[in-house]
Design a protein around this motif. Structure first.
Motif, PDB file in Angstrom:
ATOM      1  N   ARG A 117       0.940  -1.045  -0.005  1.00 12.73           N
ATOM      2  CA  ARG A 117      -0.196   0.144  -0.105  1.00 12.73           C
ATOM      3  C   ARG A 117       0.937   1.018  -0.112  1.00 12.73           C
ATOM      4  NH1 ARG A 117      -3.178  -3.490   3.842  1.00 12.73           N
ATOM      5  NH2 ARG A 117      -4.909  -4.353   2.518  1.00 12.73           N
ATOM      6  N   GLY A 118       1.718   1.106  -1.068  1.00 11.34           N
ATOM      7  CA  GLY A 118       2.718   2.345  -1.091  1.00 11.34           C
ATOM      8  C   GLY A 118       2.361   3.530  -2.347  1.00 11.34           C
ATOM      9  N   LYS A 119       3.332   4.173  -2.544  1.00 13.85           N
ATOM     10  CA  LYS A 119       3.029   5.367  -3.372  1.00 13.85           C
ATOM     11  C   LYS A 119       2.824   4.719  -4.893  1.00 13.85           C
ATOM     12  CE  LYS A 119       7.929   5.998  -4.212  1.00 13.85           C
ATOM     13  NZ  LYS A 119       9.018   6.884  -4.230  1.00 13.85           N
ATOM     14  N   GLY A 120       3.210   3.620  -5.239  1.00 14.74           N
ATOM     15  CA  GLY A 120       3.228   3.000  -6.719  1.00 14.74           C
ATOM     16  C   GLY A 120       4.237   3.717  -7.593  1.00 14.74           C
ATOM     17  N   PHE A 121       4.057   3.175  -8.729  1.00 14.12           N
ATOM     18  CA  PHE A 121       5.299   3.821  -9.772  1.00 14.12           C
ATOM     19  C   PHE A 121       4.745   3.547 -11.046  1.00 14.12           C
ATOM     20  CE2 PHE A 121       7.138  -0.089 -11.801  1.00 14.12           C
ATOM     21  CZ  PHE A 121       6.670  -1.020 -10.954  1.00 14.12           C
ATOM     22  N   ASP A 122       5.386   4.354 -12.067  1.00 13.86           N
ATOM     23  CA  ASP A 122       5.148   4.213 -13.377  1.00 13.86           C
ATOM     24  C   ASP A 122       6.033   3.297 -14.107  1.00 13.86           C
ATOM     25  OD1 ASP A 122       4.369   4.722 -16.002  1.00 13.86           O
ATOM     26  OD2 ASP A 122       5.159   6.930 -16.151  1.00 13.86           O
ATOM     27  N   GLN A 123       5.495   2.088 -14.645  1.00  7.46           N
ATOM     28  CA  GLN A 123       6.260   1.159 -15.154  1.00  7.46           C
ATOM     29  C   GLN A 123       6.909   1.789 -16.461  1.00  7.46           C
ATOM     30  OE1 GLN A 123       4.421  -2.891 -15.699  1.00  7.46           O
ATOM     31  NE2 GLN A 123       2.756  -1.892 -14.657  1.00  7.46           N
ATOM     32  N   ALA A 124       6.227   2.764 -17.197  1.00  7.02           N
ATOM     33  CA  ALA A 124       7.109   3.129 -18.408  1.00  7.02           C
ATOM     34  C   ALA A 124       8.169   3.992 -18.013  1.00  7.02           C
ATOM     35  CB  ALA A 124       6.144   4.189 -19.076  1.00  7.02           C
ATOM     36  N   SER A 125       8.448   4.364 -16.899  1.00  7.52           N
ATOM     37  CA  SER A 125       9.653   5.301 -16.362  1.00  7.52           C
ATOM     38  C   SER A 125      10.655   4.550 -15.954  1.00  7.52           C
ATOM     39  CB  SER A 125       9.034   6.494 -15.532  1.00  7.52           C
ATOM     40  OG  SER A 125       8.962   5.940 -14.084  1.00  7.52           O
ATOM     41  N   VAL A 126      10.416   3.346 -15.751  1.00  9.12           N
ATOM     42  CA  VAL A 126      11.713   2.306 -15.260  1.00  9.12           C
ATOM     43  C   VAL A 126      12.710   2.251 -16.368  1.00  9.12           C
ATOM     44  CG1 VAL A 126      12.215   0.079 -14.307  1.00  9.12           C
ATOM     45  CG2 VAL A 126      10.141   1.341 -13.544  1.00  9.12           C
ATOM     46  N   GLU A 127      13.780   2.394 -15.987  1.00  8.65           N
ATOM     47  CA  GLU A 127      14.899   2.407 -17.103  1.00  8.65           C
ATOM     48  C   GLU A 127      15.338   0.815 -17.121  1.00  8.65           C
ATOM     49  OE1 GLU A 127      19.536   4.055 -18.576  1.00  8.65           O
ATOM     50  OE2 GLU A 127      18.398   4.646 -16.652  1.00  8.65           O
ATOM     51  N   LEU A 128      15.259   0.331 -18.432  1.00  4.57           N
ATOM     52  CA  LEU A 128      15.760  -1.240 -18.513  1.00  4.57           C
ATOM     53  C   LEU A 128      17.132  -1.438 -18.067  1.00  4.57           C
ATOM     54  CD1 LEU A 128      13.683  -2.543 -21.604  1.00  4.57           C
ATOM     55  CD2 LEU A 128      13.202  -3.079 -19.283  1.00  4.57           C
ATOM     56  N   ILE A 154       1.672  -6.581 -13.494  1.00  8.15           N
ATOM     57  CA  ILE A 154       1.895  -5.573 -12.382  1.00  8.15           C
ATOM     58  C   ILE A 154       0.931  -4.558 -12.682  1.00  8.15           C
ATOM     59  CG2 ILE A 154       3.474  -3.654 -11.557  1.00  8.15           C
ATOM     60  CD1 ILE A 154       5.786  -5.599 -12.814  1.00  8.15           C
ATOM     61  N   THR A 155       0.387  -3.983 -11.467  1.00  7.30           N
ATOM     62  CA  THR A 155      -0.568  -3.098 -11.474  1.00  7.30           C
ATOM     63  C   THR A 155      -0.219  -2.039 -10.627  1.00  7.30           C
ATOM     64  OG1 THR A 155      -2.206  -4.098 -10.276  1.00  7.30           O
ATOM     65  CG2 THR A 155      -2.650  -4.096 -12.592  1.00  7.30           C
ATOM     66  N   SER A 156      -0.169  -0.753 -10.692  1.00  2.00           N
ATOM     67  CA  SER A 156       0.577   0.276  -9.780  1.00  2.00           C
ATOM     68  C   SER A 156      -0.355   1.555 -10.001  1.00  2.00           C
ATOM     69  CB  SER A 156       1.850   0.439 -10.030  1.00  2.00           C
ATOM     70  OG  SER A 156       2.617   1.109  -8.770  1.00  2.00           O
ATOM     71  N   GLY A 157      -0.492   2.189  -8.809  1.00  2.00           N
ATOM     72  CA  GLY A 157      -1.207   3.315  -8.767  1.00  2.00           C
ATOM     73  C   GLY A 157      -0.979   4.121  -7.529  1.00  2.00           C
ATOM     74  N   GLU A 158      -1.737   5.205  -7.029  1.00  2.00           N
ATOM     75  CA  GLU A 158      -1.957   5.790  -5.631  1.00  2.00           C
ATOM     76  C   GLU A 158      -2.022   4.930  -4.853  1.00  2.00           C
ATOM     77  OE1 GLU A 158      -3.870   9.166  -6.134  1.00  2.00           O
ATOM     78  OE2 GLU A 158      -2.612  10.293  -7.895  1.00  2.00           O
ATOM     79  N   GLY A 159      -2.846   3.916  -4.742  1.00  2.66           N
ATOM     80  CA  GLY A 159      -2.993   2.965  -3.852  1.00  2.66           C
ATOM     81  C   GLY A 159      -2.060   2.005  -3.573  1.00  2.66           C
ATOM     82  N   GLY A 160      -1.037   1.880  -4.083  1.00  3.99           N
ATOM     83  CA  GLY A 160       0.023   0.729  -4.193  1.00  3.99           C
ATOM     84  C   GLY A 160       0.420   0.038  -5.348  1.00  3.99           C
TER      85      GLY A 160
END
Lengths: 117, 145
Positions: free
Chosen positions: B90-101, B130-136
């Motif tokens: 239940r954290g801040k989430g992350f944008d998968q597209a911004s993760v550098e490979l 993976i699903t991520s958003g403001e809820g975690g």
């Protein structure tokens, strides 16, 4: 699987053999690095890392092993791994470690390879 | 071990965000894998993928409850048994597209030694969602026996 990684060192001429037992995370990786650097400082020119008693190396542990490998390469030395489980072998290949360090099934083969290199 | 709505059996486990707690999670994964007689090397792959998921959550999620919620599920699809692990923070989430490979070249040039967790998970498991958003963040990983 032990939470604490134990590292045993053995020296055969210019080859240092580090054998691990347990989970290699950041602490385990740092202990390997500490012992590896001590061996290099005391004259070893080749390292064999025997992981046959380790079943998991996490990505932090691997990043520390890469630092050890880079230091060995800087010194024009040799580093070889042996005793890898299929999962560790696969992970080393994913992260590119296998491109820069040799991997052997057994300790005897690894020692023979780095001692004669 | 309880049955979920699809008839799969599952175990829930909640671990605190604390050093080495990923080991507790891997012990549970191993027990469930052994329950379905999954080969040891496949169990090792599940354990490492789970370790990486836990470490990512510990380091980056900033979970509001300081907890990581895990579900271990065994089931069958098209006559193939599987072990599924769900990791929820239940954290801040992350944008998968911004993760550098990551790549070996970047790793060995000293630019990026870390950041391999997602790549390792995807390489060792059969499916990773993976699903991520403001809820975690929720990571659902499956390995067939």
């Amino acid at each position: 699987m032990s939470e604490v990684c134990r590292v045993a060192a053995e020296r055969r001429g210019n080859v240092a053999i580090l054998s691990t037992d347990g989970y290699i995370n950041n602490q385990g990786g740092e202990e390997i690095a500490r012992q590896a650097y001590a061996q290099l400082e005391s004259g070893a020119s080749a390292l064999v890392l025997n992981l046959e008693k380790t079943r998991i190396v996490n990505s932090i542990g691997i990043s520390i092993l890469i630092e050890v490998l880079e230091k060995v390469m800087d010194r024009k030395g040799q580093l070889a791994f042996c005793g890898l489980t299929p999962t560790i072998d696969k992970t080393f290949r994913i992260m590119g470690l296998a491109q820069y360090a040799a991997i052997y099934p057994t300790e005897a083969e690894a020692i023979r390879a780095v001692a004669t290199a | 071990m309880s049955l979920d709505a699809n008839g799969a059996r599952e175990i829930s486990l909640t671990i605190p965000v604390a050093p080495d707690m990923e080991i507790v999670a891997t012990a549970q994964a191993a027990a469930v894998g052994e329950f379905i007689e999954m080969p040891r090397d496949k169990i090792d792959e599940v354990k490492l993928a789970l370790v990486e998921a836990c470490i990512n959550a510990f380091e980056h999620a900033q979970a509001r409850d300081d907890l990581l919620h895990l579900i271990f599920r065994v089931g069958r699809e098209n006559a193939r048994e599987f072990l599924e692990v769900e990791v929820l923070d239940r954290g801040k989430g992350f944008d998968q597209a911004s993760v550098e490979l990551p790549s070996p070249e970047k790793t060995f040039s000293g630019r990026q030694k870390r950041g391999w967790g997602l790549q390792i998970m995807r390489s060792l498991m059969d499916t990773v969602a993976i699903t991520s958003g403001e809820g975690g963040t929720r990571i659902l990983m499956r390995k067939y026996k």
